[in-house]
Scaffold this motif. Structure first.
Motif, PDB file in Angstrom:
ATOM      1  N   GLU A 233       0.862  -1.171   0.000  1.00 35.97           N
ATOM      2  CA  GLU A 233       0.000   0.000   0.000  1.00 35.97           C
ATOM      3  C   GLU A 233       0.901   1.224   0.000  1.00 35.97           C
ATOM      4  O   GLU A 233       1.999   1.195   0.560  1.00 35.97           O
ATOM      5  CB  GLU A 233      -0.889  -0.006   1.254  1.00 35.97           C
ATOM      6  CG  GLU A 233      -2.003   0.991   1.278  1.00 35.97           C
ATOM      7  CD  GLU A 233      -2.943   0.753   2.460  1.00 35.97           C
ATOM      8  OE1 GLU A 233      -3.934   0.009   2.301  1.00 35.97           O
ATOM      9  OE2 GLU A 233      -2.674   1.304   3.555  1.00 35.97           O
ATOM     10  N   ASP A 234       0.464   2.297  -0.627  1.00 33.13           N
ATOM     11  CA  ASP A 234       1.251   3.522  -0.584  1.00 33.13           C
ATOM     12  C   ASP A 234       1.230   4.090   0.825  1.00 33.13           C
ATOM     13  O   ASP A 234       0.181   4.091   1.495  1.00 33.13           O
ATOM     14  CB  ASP A 234       0.682   4.558  -1.556  1.00 33.13           C
ATOM     15  CG  ASP A 234       0.891   4.174  -3.012  1.00 33.13           C
ATOM     16  OD1 ASP A 234       1.836   3.408  -3.292  1.00 33.13           O
ATOM     17  OD2 ASP A 234       0.100   4.630  -3.870  1.00 33.13           O
ATOM     18  N   VAL A 235       2.374   4.551   1.286  1.00 37.62           N
ATOM     19  CA  VAL A 235       2.428   5.221   2.581  1.00 37.62           C
ATOM     20  C   VAL A 235       1.705   6.557   2.452  1.00 37.62           C
ATOM     21  O   VAL A 235       1.950   7.320   1.514  1.00 37.62           O
ATOM     22  CB  VAL A 235       3.884   5.443   3.032  1.00 37.62           C
ATOM     23  CG1 VAL A 235       3.934   6.257   4.315  1.00 37.62           C
ATOM     24  CG2 VAL A 235       4.581   4.102   3.227  1.00 37.62           C
ATOM     25  N   ILE A 236       0.796   6.835   3.355  1.00 36.82           N
ATOM     26  CA  ILE A 236       0.017   8.068   3.258  1.00 36.82           C
ATOM     27  C   ILE A 236       0.920   9.283   3.432  1.00 36.82           C
ATOM     28  O   ILE A 236       1.928   9.243   4.145  1.00 36.82           O
ATOM     29  CB  ILE A 236      -1.116   8.095   4.289  1.00 36.82           C
ATOM     30  CG1 ILE A 236      -0.580   7.967   5.721  1.00 36.82           C
ATOM     31  CG2 ILE A 236      -2.123   6.995   4.004  1.00 36.82           C
ATOM     32  CD1 ILE A 236      -1.660   8.086   6.784  1.00 36.82           C
ATOM     33  N   GLY A 237       0.554  10.360   2.762  1.00 40.43           N
ATOM     34  CA  GLY A 237       1.368  11.569   2.818  1.00 40.43           C
ATOM     35  C   GLY A 237       0.755  12.683   3.626  1.00 40.43           C
ATOM     36  O   GLY A 237       1.404  13.697   3.909  1.00 40.43           O
ATOM     37  N   ASP A 238      -0.509  12.536   4.007  1.00 37.20           N
ATOM     38  CA  ASP A 238      -1.160  13.574   4.807  1.00 37.20           C
ATOM     39  C   ASP A 238      -2.280  12.930   5.611  1.00 37.20           C
ATOM     40  O   ASP A 238      -2.499  11.727   5.567  1.00 37.20           O
ATOM     41  CB  ASP A 238      -1.704  14.698   3.915  1.00 37.20           C
ATOM     42  CG  ASP A 238      -2.579  14.183   2.790  1.00 37.20           C
ATOM     43  OD1 ASP A 238      -3.296  13.182   3.007  1.00 37.20           O
ATOM     44  OD2 ASP A 238      -2.541  14.751   1.690  1.00 37.20           O
ATOM     45  N   GLY A 239      -2.975  13.775   6.380  1.00 37.41           N
ATOM     46  CA  GLY A 239      -4.070  13.270   7.195  1.00 37.41           C
ATOM     47  C   GLY A 239      -3.650  12.757   8.553  1.00 37.41           C
ATOM     48  O   GLY A 239      -4.445  12.124   9.251  1.00 37.41           O
ATOM     49  N   PHE A 240      -2.395  13.010   8.930  1.00 37.25           N
ATOM     50  CA  PHE A 240      -1.919  12.584  10.241  1.00 37.25           C
ATOM     51  C   PHE A 240      -1.121  13.704  10.879  1.00 37.25           C
ATOM     52  O   PHE A 240      -0.652  14.618  10.210  1.00 37.25           O
ATOM     53  CB  PHE A 240      -1.061  11.318  10.142  1.00 37.25           C
ATOM     54  CG  PHE A 240       0.167  11.453   9.281  1.00 37.25           C
ATOM     55  CD1 PHE A 240       1.373  11.838   9.838  1.00 37.25           C
ATOM     56  CD2 PHE A 240       0.116  11.178   7.916  1.00 37.25           C
ATOM     57  CE1 PHE A 240       2.518  11.954   9.053  1.00 37.25           C
ATOM     58  CE2 PHE A 240       1.257  11.286   7.131  1.00 37.25           C
ATOM     59  CZ  PHE A 240       2.450  11.676   7.695  1.00 37.25           C
ATOM     60  N   THR A 241      -0.968  13.646  12.181  1.00 34.09           N
ATOM     61  CA  THR A 241      -0.313  14.720  12.925  1.00 34.09           C
ATOM     62  C   THR A 241       1.051  14.332  13.472  1.00 34.09           C
ATOM     63  O   THR A 241       1.795  15.204  13.931  1.00 34.09           O
ATOM     64  CB  THR A 241      -1.197  15.157  14.114  1.00 34.09           C
ATOM     65  OG1 THR A 241      -1.446  14.019  14.954  1.00 34.09           O
ATOM     66  CG2 THR A 241      -2.527  15.709  13.614  1.00 34.09           C
ATOM     67  N   GLY A 242       1.394  13.062  13.455  1.00 33.97           N
ATOM     68  CA  GLY A 242       2.664  12.621  14.020  1.00 33.97           C
ATOM     69  C   GLY A 242       3.813  12.725  13.051  1.00 33.97           C
ATOM     70  O   GLY A 242       3.724  13.354  11.991  1.00 33.97           O
TER      71      GLY A 242
END
Length: 257
Positions: A233-242
């Motif tokens: 799966e592609d590693v997400i680039g946004d939507g997280f705060t850490g």
């Protein structure tokens, strides 16, 4: 859903970590490191790949290419995970179901036995630790709080943990049915972890990295050449705060913690 070997009370931490805190801060302040097992601490999927290659050769399909057979097996594995979860039992079912779906001949008890033997040969392999794992865990355990977080069949995973000889480095071992956002929230709540100082370390974007980030935990991605295709799966680039780090090998953790 969960099993742990040893429950300990972790020292509470209250200071917030800056979003772009340098590694020197992580070295001086204890962190909680949630560490994946299969294909992060020890080799795993390479044995399944060898079994799949053996199965495709055994099937010797007249019209399907090996790639097409693998596509069918992937789909059957997805279906079997829902029914049987992860592990050798589910994998053996997937091989048998794929054979039944693709073969034009009768399925005899002897064929079932042969196919099951292909799957269960995996259980005979010793646990092969990945390079730099023991010395890196020894270094990290002296400074930080380590919790192993792995998914799969409890009996199988417990056995691998024991045979690996690594359990002494961990304050707890969590074996979960699935690694998703809810599972990471449960681990965080169970051990009363501070998000800013908690990191999930693993090789799977689907199970280790993306859900941990979406749960508010920091993550460290250590790619593995033989990561299971169903974990791609592609590693997400946004939507997280850490924070998200990508490292080239497990031993590099010593440079950051």
């Amino acid at each position: 859903m969960y099993r742990y070997y040893e429950r300990v009370t972790l020292p509470s931490t209250t200071a917030n970590q800056d979003e772009d805190a340098p590694s020197s801060d992580r070295r001086s302040q204890p962190q909680t490191l949630l560490i994946d097992a299969d294909d992060t601490l020890w080799e795993n999927n390479v044995y399944f790949e060898r079994a799949i290659a053996q199965f495709i050769s055994f099937l010797n399909h007249r019209t399907f290419t090996p790639e097409q057979v693998r596509e069918v097996l992937n789909e059957v594995e997805r279906e079997n995970i829902i029914r049987h979860g992860y592990g050798l039992h589910s994998f053996a079912h997937a091989l048998v179901n794929t054979f039944e779906r693709l073969t034009i001949g009768p399925i005899t008890p002897e064929l079932h036995k042969q196919i099951n033997s292909i799957a269960h040969e995996i259980a005979e392999h010793p646990v092969q630790l990945i390079a730099d794992v023991p010395e890196t865990l020894e270094y990290l355990a002296a400074k930080h709080h380590l919790i192993m977080v792995t998914k799969g069949d409890i009996t199988e995973q417990s056995g691998k943990v024991t045979r690996s000889g690594l359990s002494a480095y961990f304050s707890a071992v969590e074996i979960v049915a699935e690694k998703n956002v809810a599972a990471y929230h449960t681990v965080v709540e169970k051990y009363e972890l501070t998000m800013e100082r908690t990191w999930m370390i693993g090789n799977s974007p689907k199970s280790d990295i993306n859900p941990a980030l979406l749960a508010g935990v920091n993550a460290i991605f250590i790619p593995h050449d033989n990561t299971w295709i169903l974990e791609h799966e592609d590693v997400i680039g946004d939507g997280f705060t850490g924070n998200l780090l990508t490292l080239g090998g497990f031993g590099e953790l010593r440079e950051h913690f």
